[in-house]
Design a protein around this motif. Structure first.
Motif, PDB file in Angstrom:
ATOM      1  N   ASP A  82      47.944   8.222  28.987  1.00 11.64           N
ATOM      2  CA  ASP A  82      47.269   8.739  30.185  1.00 11.64           C
ATOM      3  C   ASP A  82      48.245   9.462  31.114  1.00 11.64           C
ATOM      4  OD1 ASP A  82      44.791   7.832  29.345  1.00 11.64           O
ATOM      5  OD2 ASP A  82      44.928   5.951  30.485  1.00 11.64           O
ATOM      6  N   GLU A  83      49.430   8.908  31.296  1.00 17.49           N
ATOM      7  CA  GLU A  83      50.441   9.567  32.134  1.00 17.49           C
ATOM      8  C   GLU A  83      50.843  10.916  31.536  1.00 17.49           C
ATOM      9  OE1 GLU A  83      52.678   5.563  33.839  1.00 17.49           O
ATOM     10  OE2 GLU A  83      53.402   6.511  31.993  1.00 17.49           O
ATOM     11  N   TRP A  84      50.989  10.961  30.233  1.00 18.62           N
ATOM     12  CA  TRP A  84      51.384  12.190  29.542  1.00 18.62           C
ATOM     13  C   TRP A  84      50.328  13.279  29.716  1.00 18.62           C
ATOM     14  CZ3 TRP A  84      55.468  14.553  27.961  1.00 18.62           C
ATOM     15  CH2 TRP A  84      55.414  15.529  26.977  1.00 18.62           C
ATOM     16  N   ARG A  85      49.061  12.891  29.644  1.00 18.26           N
ATOM     17  CA  ARG A  85      47.981  13.867  29.812  1.00 18.26           C
ATOM     18  C   ARG A  85      48.002  14.495  31.202  1.00 18.26           C
ATOM     19  NH1 ARG A  85      43.978   9.823  27.057  1.00 18.26           N
ATOM     20  NH2 ARG A  85      44.194  10.472  24.882  1.00 18.26           N
ATOM     21  N   MET A  86      48.453  13.752  32.199  1.00 17.17           N
ATOM     22  CA  MET A  86      48.480  14.245  33.584  1.00 17.17           C
ATOM     23  C   MET A  86      49.756  15.031  33.898  1.00 17.17           C
ATOM     24  SD  MET A  86      46.741  10.865  35.373  1.00 17.17           S
ATOM     25  CE  MET A  86      47.855  10.960  36.717  1.00 17.17           C
ATOM     26  N   LYS A  87      50.760  14.954  33.027  1.00 17.43           N
ATOM     27  CA  LYS A  87      52.037  15.638  33.255  1.00 17.43           C
ATOM     28  C   LYS A  87      51.902  17.141  33.058  1.00 17.43           C
ATOM     29  CE  LYS A  87      55.906  13.950  34.284  1.00 17.43           C
ATOM     30  NZ  LYS A  87      56.073  13.883  35.718  1.00 17.43           N
ATOM     31  N   ASN A  88      52.547  17.897  33.933  1.00 13.51           N
ATOM     32  CA  ASN A  88      52.568  19.348  33.780  1.00 13.51           C
ATOM     33  C   ASN A  88      53.886  19.838  33.195  1.00 13.51           C
ATOM     34  OD1 ASN A  88      49.976  19.806  34.761  1.00 13.51           O
ATOM     35  ND2 ASN A  88      50.687  19.720  36.863  1.00 13.51           N
ATOM     36  N   SER A  89      54.939  19.054  33.398  1.00 12.75           N
ATOM     37  CA  SER A  89      56.252  19.465  32.901  1.00 12.75           C
ATOM     38  C   SER A  89      57.182  18.265  32.870  1.00 12.75           C
ATOM     39  CB  SER A  89      56.843  20.563  33.782  1.00 12.75           C
ATOM     40  OG  SER A  89      57.079  20.049  35.077  1.00 12.75           O
ATOM     41  N   ILE A  90      58.276  18.436  32.201  1.00 15.58           N
ATOM     42  CA  ILE A  90      59.316  17.420  32.124  1.00 15.58           C
ATOM     43  C   ILE A  90      60.453  17.851  33.045  1.00 15.58           C
ATOM     44  CG2 ILE A  90      60.964  16.277  30.587  1.00 15.58           C
ATOM     45  CD1 ILE A  90      57.989  15.678  30.014  1.00 15.58           C
ATOM     46  N   PRO A  91      60.953  16.932  33.874  1.00 16.61           N
ATOM     47  CA  PRO A  91      62.058  17.313  34.776  1.00 16.61           C
ATOM     48  C   PRO A  91      63.302  17.741  34.003  1.00 16.61           C
ATOM     49  CG  PRO A  91      61.255  15.075  35.231  1.00 16.61           C
ATOM     50  CD  PRO A  91      60.560  15.550  34.008  1.00 16.61           C
TER      51      PRO A  91
END
Length: 102
Positions: A82-91
């Protein structure tokens, strides 16, 4: 792909059965002669569902305890599905204290 990079992939796949896994060797971005010393992990796993972020990182540090003796820097990005689906990018990974080629 480096030997350490492949080894990390195998260790993480075995322990976490990830839905998504990236092990990125960032050693070339840093000064010095070590070619397998700086890595970024992006791990998406159901295993993390009941873990707080610090618990995820502690788990990986314990899992890779032996390898950490050879790794200078390890950026960990650990997500549930679920967290991955909401991510737009990786720092971006932080700059190395020892200097950078850039």
């Amino acid at each position: 792909m480096s030997n350490m990079q492949q080894h990390l992939i195998e260790q993480l796949k075995t322990a976490l059965d990830p839905n998504h896994l990236e092990v990125i060797n960032e050693s070339h971005n840093h000064s010095g002669s070590a070619r397998e010393s700086h890595f970024k992990l992006i791990i998406v796993s159901d295993y993390f569902n009941d873990f707080k972020l610090i618990e995820r990182h502690r788990f990986i540090n314990r899992l890779l305890k032996e390898e950490m003796g050879h790794i200078h820097a390890l950026a960990m990005h650990t997500y549930t599905i679920d967290e991955w689906r909401m991510k737009n990018s990786i720092p971006d990974s932080p700059k190395c204290v020892g200097g950078s080629k850039f």
